[in-house]
Motif scaffolding. Structure first.
Motif, PDB file in Angstrom:
ATOM      1  N   ILE A  16     -11.207   7.061  31.014  1.00 60.53           N
ATOM      2  CA  ILE A  16     -12.309   5.807  31.449  1.00 60.53           C
ATOM      3  C   ILE A  16     -13.591   6.434  31.697  1.00 60.53           C
ATOM      4  N   HIS A  17     -13.776   7.727  32.272  1.00 61.66           N
ATOM      5  CA  HIS A  17     -15.190   8.316  31.945  1.00 61.66           C
ATOM      6  C   HIS A  17     -15.513   8.378  30.680  1.00 61.66           C
ATOM      7  N   ALA A  18     -14.890   9.047  29.783  1.00 64.69           N
ATOM      8  CA  ALA A  18     -15.295   9.245  28.439  1.00 64.69           C
ATOM      9  C   ALA A  18     -15.843   7.777  27.559  1.00 64.69           C
ATOM     10  N   ARG A  22     -21.103   6.227  31.595  1.00 63.71           N
ATOM     11  CA  ARG A  22     -21.116   7.275  32.363  1.00 63.71           C
ATOM     12  C   ARG A  22     -20.787   8.750  31.602  1.00 63.71           C
ATOM     13  N   ARG A  23     -20.385   8.515  30.310  1.00 62.71           N
ATOM     14  CA  ARG A  23     -19.729   9.553  29.509  1.00 62.71           C
ATOM     15  C   ARG A  23     -20.771  10.757  29.176  1.00 62.71           C
ATOM     16  N   ASP A  24     -22.156  10.677  29.268  1.00 63.76           N
ATOM     17  CA  ASP A  24     -22.989  12.018  29.547  1.00 63.76           C
ATOM     18  C   ASP A  24     -23.082  12.554  30.781  1.00 63.76           C
ATOM     19  N   GLY A  25     -22.556  12.084  31.710  1.00 63.37           N
ATOM     20  CA  GLY A  25     -22.709  12.547  32.906  1.00 63.37           C
ATOM     21  C   GLY A  25     -21.481  13.397  33.262  1.00 63.37           C
ATOM     22  N   PRO A  26     -21.506  14.339  34.366  1.00 59.37           N
ATOM     23  CA  PRO A  26     -20.527  15.211  34.732  1.00 59.37           C
ATOM     24  C   PRO A  26     -19.138  14.414  35.297  1.00 59.37           C
ATOM     25  N   PHE A  27     -17.957  15.304  35.080  1.00 60.70           N
ATOM     26  CA  PHE A  27     -16.620  14.477  35.440  1.00 60.70           C
ATOM     27  C   PHE A  27     -16.164  15.775  36.294  1.00 60.70           C
ATOM     28  N   ALA A  28     -15.529  15.542  37.332  1.00 58.06           N
ATOM     29  CA  ALA A  28     -14.840  16.436  38.242  1.00 58.06           C
ATOM     30  C   ALA A  28     -13.506  15.904  38.821  1.00 58.06           C
ATOM     31  N   ALA A  29     -12.614  16.916  39.165  1.00 60.53           N
ATOM     32  CA  ALA A  29     -11.353  16.165  39.703  1.00 60.53           C
ATOM     33  C   ALA A  29     -11.075  17.322  40.942  1.00 60.53           C
ATOM     34  N   VAL A  30     -10.642  16.501  41.964  1.00 61.80           N
ATOM     35  CA  VAL A  30     -10.292  16.985  43.395  1.00 61.80           C
ATOM     36  C   VAL A  30      -8.952  16.668  43.545  1.00 61.80           C
ATOM     37  N   HIS A  31      -8.118  17.516  43.692  1.00 65.46           N
ATOM     38  CA  HIS A  31      -6.399  17.187  44.074  1.00 65.46           C
ATOM     39  C   HIS A  31      -6.243  17.475  45.683  1.00 65.46           C
ATOM     40  N   CYS A  32      -6.415  16.307  46.285  1.00 71.49           N
ATOM     41  CA  CYS A  32      -6.589  16.318  47.785  1.00 71.49           C
ATOM     42  C   CYS A  32      -5.222  16.847  48.376  1.00 71.49           C
ATOM     43  N   GLN A  33      -3.944  17.022  47.909  1.00 73.72           N
ATOM     44  CA  GLN A  33      -2.920  17.467  48.639  1.00 73.72           C
ATOM     45  C   GLN A  33      -2.960  18.979  48.296  1.00 73.72           C
ATOM     46  N   ALA A  66     -22.526  16.670  43.002  1.00 68.23           N
ATOM     47  CA  ALA A  66     -22.292  17.399  41.851  1.00 68.23           C
ATOM     48  C   ALA A  66     -22.099  16.675  40.701  1.00 68.23           C
ATOM     49  N   THR A  67     -21.478  15.311  40.982  1.00 69.13           N
ATOM     50  CA  THR A  67     -21.009  14.693  39.629  1.00 69.13           C
ATOM     51  C   THR A  67     -21.988  13.291  39.596  1.00 69.13           C
TER      52      THR A  67
END
Length: 305
Positions: A16-18, A22-33, A66-67
């Motif tokens: 979806i991001h790519a 927003r594809r030129d912006g940063p992507f980050a993932a946080v795994h909450c569990q 940061a994103t």
């Protein structure tokens, strides 16, 4: 994003991001569990630390900041503590700044994609008061259901090709695909680990492969013909056991005992299914319900709760 563990929610979020503006912006993932409450707060919202001797404040940006201009993916969003749910809701509705920044500084322009295993389970948490209703409604602005791999086996050739391309590049291989026997096994296997399991299977096979086609020798014992026979034998044994039990109950009824009601027999099987699913899910009711295709409310009813 709603789907079982391993269906590829992280990959879908990246896609979806790519494919967005927003594809030129940063992507980050946080795994909450995977993080404790304090670590989650710091990871998402950042932190400020004051040096007791100098009074100097050191600021660390959280992923929301940061994103900026990009996308933040929050997996297992149901694991967020209530206080962080409220902060996230304020951020999404832009009711004040919820990142570590200067007074009056505008909050970052970050798209948030959240994921959960079972949406029905999340709504149950709302009813129980353990998930913020406002945040739930906000996240449901657009809900995408991701079916498990066992329900979209027609995607197997494309997924296999995708992973083979990845590991050809990563491992310096020149694999062309899998042989017919392996593909036949893949189409009959239930894939409890979904796309994540397929990824692991292809990676292991790619490491072991000596030719340019993956065979059952690289996949392992699961693709042997005996495995097909064993699965068929297990299903036949289950049918035989049910038939024998039913005949036994009917014989007792004919001998004058209380009638064997259909609900009694089905209830016995349901109890076994529920107990086994709970054991497989380590007691997690939402996950157990997903394994059985039941929402958490229905599962709890069958548990007698």
């Amino acid at each position: 994003l709603v789907g079982e563990s391993g269906v590829g929610k992280h990959l879908v979020a990246r896609t979806i991001h790519a494919n967005s503006e927003r594809r030129d912006g940063p992507f980050a993932a946080v795994h909450c569990q995977n993080l404790a409450a304090e670590e989650l707060e710091h990871e998402i919202f950042g932190r400020e630390m004051r040096d007791p001797s100098t009074g100097q404040v050191t600021r660390t940006l959280g992923q929301l900041a940061a994103t900026n201009g990009g996308t933040l993916f929050l997996d297992a969003v149901e694991a967020l503590p209530m206080i962080l749910q409220a902060r996230l809701l304020r951020f999404l509705t832009r009711q004040g700044s919820n990142h570590r920044g200067a007074p009056g500084e505008q909050p970052p322009d970050t798209r948030v994609i959240a994921a959960t295993e079972v949406e029905a389970g999340l709504s149950e948490l709302v009813r129980e008061g353990s998930f913020n209703q406002g945040l739930f409604q906000r996240l449901r602005t657009l809900s995408i259901q991701l079916p498990p791999l066992r329900r979209r086996l027609d995607d197997l050739p494309d997924l296999v090709s995708h992973f083979i391309r990845r590991y050809n590049e990563e491992l310096g291989k020149s694999l062309r695909g899998v042989d017919d026997r392996v593909m036949k096994w893949m189409r009959t296997y239930s894939w409890p680990g979904n796309v994540g399991e397929l990824d692991s299977v292809i990676r292991r096979a790619a490491v072991l492969a000596r030719g340019d086609v993956i065979t059952s020798a690289e996949i392992g014992d699961e693709s042997d013909e005996t495995s097909f026979v064993q699965r068929e034998d297990a299903e036949a044994a289950l049918e035989l056991a049910v038939r024998r039990y039913l005949r036994h109950r009917l014989s007792l009824t004919e001998a004058g005992e209380s009638p064997s009601h259909f609900r009694d027999i089905v209830g016995l099987v349901e109890t076994i299914l529920v107990n086994e699913a709970l054991a497989e899910a380590s007691g997690n009711q939402v996950r157990a319900g997903a394994l059985l295709g039941l929402n958490r409310t229905t599962l709890r009813k069958k548990m007698g709760l």
